[in-house]
Design a protein around this motif. Structure first.
Motif, PDB file in Angstrom:
ATOM      1  N   LYS A 235     -64.590  56.253  26.169  1.00  0.00           N
ATOM      2  CA  LYS A 235     -64.383  55.675  24.846  1.00  0.00           C
ATOM      3  C   LYS A 235     -63.364  54.700  24.459  1.00  0.00           C
ATOM      4  N   THR A 236     -62.076  55.360  24.923  1.00  0.00           N
ATOM      5  CA  THR A 236     -60.931  54.265  25.072  1.00  0.00           C
ATOM      6  C   THR A 236     -60.954  53.218  25.699  1.00  0.00           C
ATOM      7  N   LEU A 237     -61.618  53.087  26.855  1.00  0.00           N
ATOM      8  CA  LEU A 237     -61.783  51.664  27.730  1.00  0.00           C
ATOM      9  C   LEU A 237     -62.700  50.905  26.589  1.00  0.00           C
ATOM     10  N   LYS A 238     -63.691  51.331  26.332  1.00  0.00           N
ATOM     11  CA  LYS A 238     -64.649  50.553  25.442  1.00  0.00           C
ATOM     12  C   LYS A 238     -64.129  49.798  24.433  1.00  0.00           C
ATOM     13  N   GLU A 239     -62.999  50.468  23.852  1.00  0.00           N
ATOM     14  CA  GLU A 239     -62.075  49.629  22.642  1.00  0.00           C
ATOM     15  C   GLU A 239     -61.117  48.842  23.406  1.00  0.00           C
ATOM     16  N   GLY A 240     -61.237  48.542  24.575  1.00  0.00           N
ATOM     17  CA  GLY A 240     -60.223  47.587  25.519  1.00  0.00           C
ATOM     18  C   GLY A 240     -58.702  48.182  25.749  1.00  0.00           C
ATOM     19  N   LYS A 241     -58.541  49.788  25.839  1.00  0.00           N
ATOM     20  CA  LYS A 241     -57.522  50.076  26.028  1.00  0.00           C
ATOM     21  C   LYS A 241     -57.340  50.889  27.378  1.00  0.00           C
ATOM     22  N   ALA A 242     -56.461  50.793  28.003  1.00  0.00           N
ATOM     23  CA  ALA A 242     -56.233  51.220  29.438  1.00  0.00           C
ATOM     24  C   ALA A 242     -55.922  52.780  29.315  1.00  0.00           C
ATOM     25  N   VAL A 243     -55.874  53.688  30.092  1.00  0.00           N
ATOM     26  CA  VAL A 243     -55.883  55.382  29.836  1.00  0.00           C
ATOM     27  C   VAL A 243     -54.831  55.784  31.174  1.00  0.00           C
ATOM     28  N   TRP A 244     -53.551  56.355  30.562  1.00  0.00           N
ATOM     29  CA  TRP A 244     -52.916  57.020  31.463  1.00  0.00           C
ATOM     30  C   TRP A 244     -53.308  58.273  31.974  1.00  0.00           C
ATOM     31  N   PHE A 245     -53.364  58.854  32.895  1.00  0.00           N
ATOM     32  CA  PHE A 245     -53.832  59.880  33.688  1.00  0.00           C
ATOM     33  C   PHE A 245     -53.137  60.481  34.660  1.00  0.00           C
ATOM     34  N   GLY A 246     -53.290  61.720  35.007  1.00  0.00           N
ATOM     35  CA  GLY A 246     -52.671  62.514  35.951  1.00  0.00           C
ATOM     36  C   GLY A 246     -53.737  63.076  36.951  1.00  0.00           C
ATOM     37  N   CYS A 247     -53.672  63.176  38.293  1.00  0.00           N
ATOM     38  CA  CYS A 247     -54.458  63.890  39.149  1.00  0.00           C
ATOM     39  C   CYS A 247     -53.822  64.419  40.360  1.00  0.00           C
TER      40      CYS A 247
ATOM     41  N   HIS B   8     -49.816  62.779  40.528  1.00  0.00           N
ATOM     42  CA  HIS B   8     -49.683  61.317  40.623  1.00  0.00           C
ATOM     43  C   HIS B   8     -50.155  61.053  39.245  1.00  0.00           C
ATOM     44  N   ALA B   9     -49.419  59.923  38.867  1.00  0.00           N
ATOM     45  CA  ALA B   9     -49.834  59.345  37.421  1.00  0.00           C
ATOM     46  C   ALA B   9     -50.408  57.745  37.638  1.00  0.00           C
ATOM     47  N   MET B  10     -51.553  57.707  37.118  1.00  0.00           N
ATOM     48  CA  MET B  10     -51.967  56.122  37.330  1.00  0.00           C
ATOM     49  C   MET B  10     -52.673  55.791  35.978  1.00  0.00           C
ATOM     50  N   LEU B  11     -53.395  54.620  36.078  1.00  0.00           N
ATOM     51  CA  LEU B  11     -54.129  53.876  34.956  1.00  0.00           C
ATOM     52  C   LEU B  11     -55.564  53.630  35.152  1.00  0.00           C
ATOM     53  N   LEU B  12     -56.320  54.298  34.194  1.00  0.00           N
ATOM     54  CA  LEU B  12     -57.809  53.924  34.238  1.00  0.00           C
ATOM     55  C   LEU B  12     -57.919  52.456  33.619  1.00  0.00           C
ATOM     56  N   THR B  13     -58.561  51.530  34.057  1.00  0.00           N
ATOM     57  CA  THR B  13     -59.006  50.083  33.606  1.00  0.00           C
ATOM     58  C   THR B  13     -59.982  49.710  33.352  1.00  0.00           C
TER      59      THR B  13
ATOM     60  N   LYS C 259     -73.889  57.827  30.843  1.00  0.00           N
ATOM     61  CA  LYS C 259     -73.123  58.526  31.837  1.00  0.00           C
ATOM     62  C   LYS C 259     -72.035  57.820  32.668  1.00  0.00           C
ATOM     63  N   THR C 260     -71.021  58.395  32.777  1.00  0.00           N
ATOM     64  CA  THR C 260     -69.896  57.379  33.579  1.00  0.00           C
ATOM     65  C   THR C 260     -70.356  57.700  35.062  1.00  0.00           C
ATOM     66  N   LYS C 261     -70.114  56.710  35.659  1.00  0.00           N
ATOM     67  CA  LYS C 261     -70.362  56.447  37.257  1.00  0.00           C
ATOM     68  C   LYS C 261     -69.208  56.396  38.474  1.00  0.00           C
ATOM     69  N   THR C 262     -68.649  55.519  38.020  1.00  0.00           N
ATOM     70  CA  THR C 262     -67.326  55.144  38.755  1.00  0.00           C
ATOM     71  C   THR C 262     -66.361  54.578  37.918  1.00  0.00           C
ATOM     72  N   TRP C 263     -64.899  54.724  38.417  1.00  0.00           N
ATOM     73  CA  TRP C 263     -63.950  54.267  37.468  1.00  0.00           C
ATOM     74  C   TRP C 263     -62.886  53.403  38.390  1.00  0.00           C
ATOM     75  N   ARG C 264     -62.357  52.306  37.779  1.00  0.00           N
ATOM     76  CA  ARG C 264     -61.192  51.402  38.198  1.00  0.00           C
ATOM     77  C   ARG C 264     -60.078  52.077  38.014  1.00  0.00           C
ATOM     78  N   VAL C 265     -59.039  52.176  38.822  1.00  0.00           N
ATOM     79  CA  VAL C 265     -57.796  52.742  38.696  1.00  0.00           C
ATOM     80  C   VAL C 265     -56.659  51.753  39.043  1.00  0.00           C
ATOM     81  N   GLU C 266     -55.965  51.566  38.267  1.00  0.00           N
ATOM     82  CA  GLU C 266     -54.562  50.747  38.482  1.00  0.00           C
ATOM     83  C   GLU C 266     -53.359  51.575  38.914  1.00  0.00           C
ATOM     84  N   ASN C 267     -53.187  51.424  40.339  1.00  0.00           N
ATOM     85  CA  ASN C 267     -51.858  52.177  41.233  1.00  0.00           C
ATOM     86  C   ASN C 267     -50.695  51.330  40.816  1.00  0.00           C
TER      87      ASN C 267
END
Length: 453
Positions: free
Chosen positions: A314-326, A372-377, A385-393
Motif C-alpha cells: 500500500k505504501t509503495l502504491k503511494e510512491g513511498k519507499a519502505v524501511w524494513f529489517g530482515c 540488516h535494514a534496507m529499503l523496499l522500492t 497478491k504480492t510476488k516479488t520485491w525490489r530492495v535498495e541496499n
C-alpha cells in the motif's frame, strides 16, 4: 572402558555409507574447490529473476555504500528520506550525511547506557548477571532500530553529506567500536563500585559527566565534529539554477526543508514475531533497548507477515519507499542480488533439508533474527497478491542490479521481521494499539536485535 567419543563401529558405518553413494564423492570433489553456496545454487531461480516491477517508486542516485560499518539502519532511513526531498528540490544527485547521525548515536547511546549501568547497580545487578553480561557484550554496537532514528533526527536534524563526509572510522568502525567497548566496561565497573560504596547521586553524576566527555573526545577525534550550522548550496532543476539555504542549524534544516516531505515521527514499526507466546495485535518493547535517555521508546506492533506485506505494498502504491529489517544472510546470493527461499538446494549436495525450523522456532532456537535494514522500492502485484520485491541496499553498486536486490515473496514471509509504515496507512484499530501498555520483552530477546550489517 568404553572408547571415548564416536565408536569405531559407527565411524566405519559412516565411511561405508558415504563412499558407496557416488553422488557424495562427486559433491566432495566439487565442494573441496568451490564455494558451497555456488554448488547449491539453483540456476533456474537465477535465470528466472527479473528486475522489472509493476509498482515502483522513484529511485535516485547515487547508490550508497556503508562499507565496513554497521550503519545500514541509518543509510536505509536517509535513503528513504532523500527520495521525496530530492523531488521537492529538483536535484539529481544527493546524500544526507550518515556520519552525522552516527556521531550523535555513539554519544547518546553511551549516555543512555551509563544511566542504565547506574540504575542496574541501584537494583543490585551484578556484572556477572545475565542483564549486565548482555549489555556489556558489545555496548558500542553500530546497529539500531527505527525509533532510535526518530530520537536522533528529531533532536539533531540532518545535514547534506558534503557538510560532514565519511571518516575512516565511520567507513570502517571496528577500531572505534573496540575503544568504546573498552571504556564502557571500565565505566560500568566504576559506576557499580560507586553505587555499592554508597556514593551520593551528585558524586555519581559528576563522574558520569567526566566519562561522557571522554567518549565525546574519542568520537570527535575519530569521526570529526558535527557542524552547528550549515549553508546548503545546490543547483535546482534541468536548468541548474543556483540556490542557497542558510546559514541554518541542522535541526532547523530538517524541520523547515526536510520534515514537510520526509518526516520520521509519523511512522510506526510493525513487526512479525510468530512465537505463540507473543500474540498478534499487541504492543511490545524490549528492556534496556534505546539510544537516548528519556527518548522515544522502541515500540513494535506485532502482526502476521501477510499484514506487513499488505501495508508495504500500500505504501509503495503511494510512491513511498519502505524501511524494513530482515535476516539478510539467509538464502542470499550477494553478487547476483537475490533473496529467495528456493535459491539454494542443500538436499541435492548434502542430502538433508537445511530448513527444518519454522520462523517462530528459528527465533526460539537462535537460528534467525533481524540483522540488516534496507529499503523496499518496488513490488510486483498480480491478482491482488504480492510476488516479488525490489530492495535498495547500501553496499555499493557492484552487486545485483547496480546495488538493488530482488526478493521473493516467500523470502519476505520467512525472513522479514519489521516494516516501518506511515500512520495514515494504518487502521484506527491498529493505531489504538499504540495506547496499550507495552509487553516488555527481556533485553536478550531476539526482537531486540539491531540492524547492524
Amino acid at each position: 572402558m568404553a572408547t571415548p567419543g564416536v565408536s569405531e563401529e559407527t565411524l566405519a558405518t559412516f565411511r561405508k555409507n558415504f563412499s558407496s553413494d557416488t553422488k557424495n564423492v562427486l559433491a566432495q570433489n566439487v565442494c573441496r574447490k568451490t564455494d558451497l553456496w555456488e554448488v547449491c545454487l539453483q540456476q533456474e531461480v537465477v535465470q528466472g529473476s527479473k528486475h522489472v516491477y509493476n509498482t515502483k517508486v522513484a529511485e535516485v542516485k547515487p547508490m550508497t555504500n556503508q562499507k565496513s560499518s554497521g550503519r545500514c539502519w541509518i543509510f536505509a532511513c536517509l535513503n528513504m528520506m532523500r527520495i521525496p526531498f530530492m523531488k521537492q528540490y529538483s536535484i539529481e544527485d544527493f546524500e544526507f550525511s550518515q556520519t552525522y547521525l552516527f556521531f550523535w548515536d555513539k554519544l547518546e547511546r553511551s549516555n543512555y547506557l551509563l544511566d542504565v549501568y547506574i540504575e542496574c547497580a541501584k537494583k543490585g545487578e551484578q556484572a556477572s548477571g545475565r542483564l549486565l553480561s548482555h549489555l556489556l557484550h558489545n555496548p558500542s554496537e553500530d546497529g539500531g532500530q527505527w525509533d532510535m532514528l526518530v530520537n536522533l533526527i528529531e533532536k539533531y536534524g540532518v545535514i547534506p553529506k558534503n557538510h560532514m563526509h565519511d571518516a575512516q572510522s565511520s567507513e570502517n568502525s571496528r577500531r572505534i567500536g573496540c575503544l568504546l567497548n573498552t571504556k564502557h566496561r571500565e565505566f560500568c565497573m566504576s559506576l557499580l563500585k560507586m553505587v555499592n560504596s554508597g556514593c551520593s547521586d551528585e558524586e555519581i553524576q559528576k563522574r558520569k559527566k567526566e566519562m561522557l566527555e571522554e567518549i565525546y573526545r574519542l568520537v570527535s577525534v575519530s569521526l570529526g565534529s558535527p557542524p552547528e550550522s550549515i549553508t546548503w548550496e545546490y543547483y535546482e532543476g534541468k536548468d541548474k539554477v543556483y540556490k542557497k539555504v542558510g546559514p541554518i542549524s541542522p535541526l532547523e534544516f530538517y524541520r523547515q526543508h526536510v520534515k514537510p516531505y520526509a518526516s520520521v515521527d509519523d511512522k510506526v514499526c510493525i513487526v512479525n514475531d510468530p512465537r505463540p507466546e507473543n500474540h498478534y495485535d499487541k504492543l511490545y518493547t524490549v528492556h534496556c533497548l534505546n539510544n537516548m535517555t528519556a527518548g522515544v521508546p522502541v515500540l513494535y506492533i506485532n502482526k502476521p507477515a501477510s499484514v506487513l506485506k499488505e501495508l508495504a505494498a500500500k505504501t509503495l502504491k503511494e510512491g513511498k519507499a519502505v524501511w524494513f529489517g530482515c535476516d539478510v544472510g539467509k538464502y542470499f546470493h550477494g553478487k547476483k542480488g537475490l533473496l529467495d527461499t528456493k535459491l539454494l538446494d542443500f538436499n541435492l549436495v548434502f542430502g538433508f533439508n537445511a530448513n527444518g525450523l519454522d520462523k517462530a522456532n528459528r527465533l526460539v532456537y537462535g537460528e534467525s533474527l533481524m540483522t540488516h535494514a534496507m529499503l523496499l522500492t518496488a513490488v510486483n502485484i498480480e491478482d491482488d497478491k504480492t510476488k516479488t520485491w525490489r530492495v535498495e541496499n547500501s553496499w555499493g553498486d557492484d552487486n545485483g542490479d547496480k546495488g538493488y536486490l530482488s526478493m521473493s515473496d516467500d523470502w519476505f514471509s520467512e525472513y522479514v521481521y519489521e516494516v516501518v509504515i506511515d500512520k495514515k496507512f494504518l487502521s484506527e484499530e491498529t493505531l489504538a494499539l499504540l495506547k496499550q501498555e507495552p509487553v516488555v520483552l527481556p533485553a536478550w530477546d531476539p526482537m531486540g536485535a539491531l540492524a547492524r550489517l
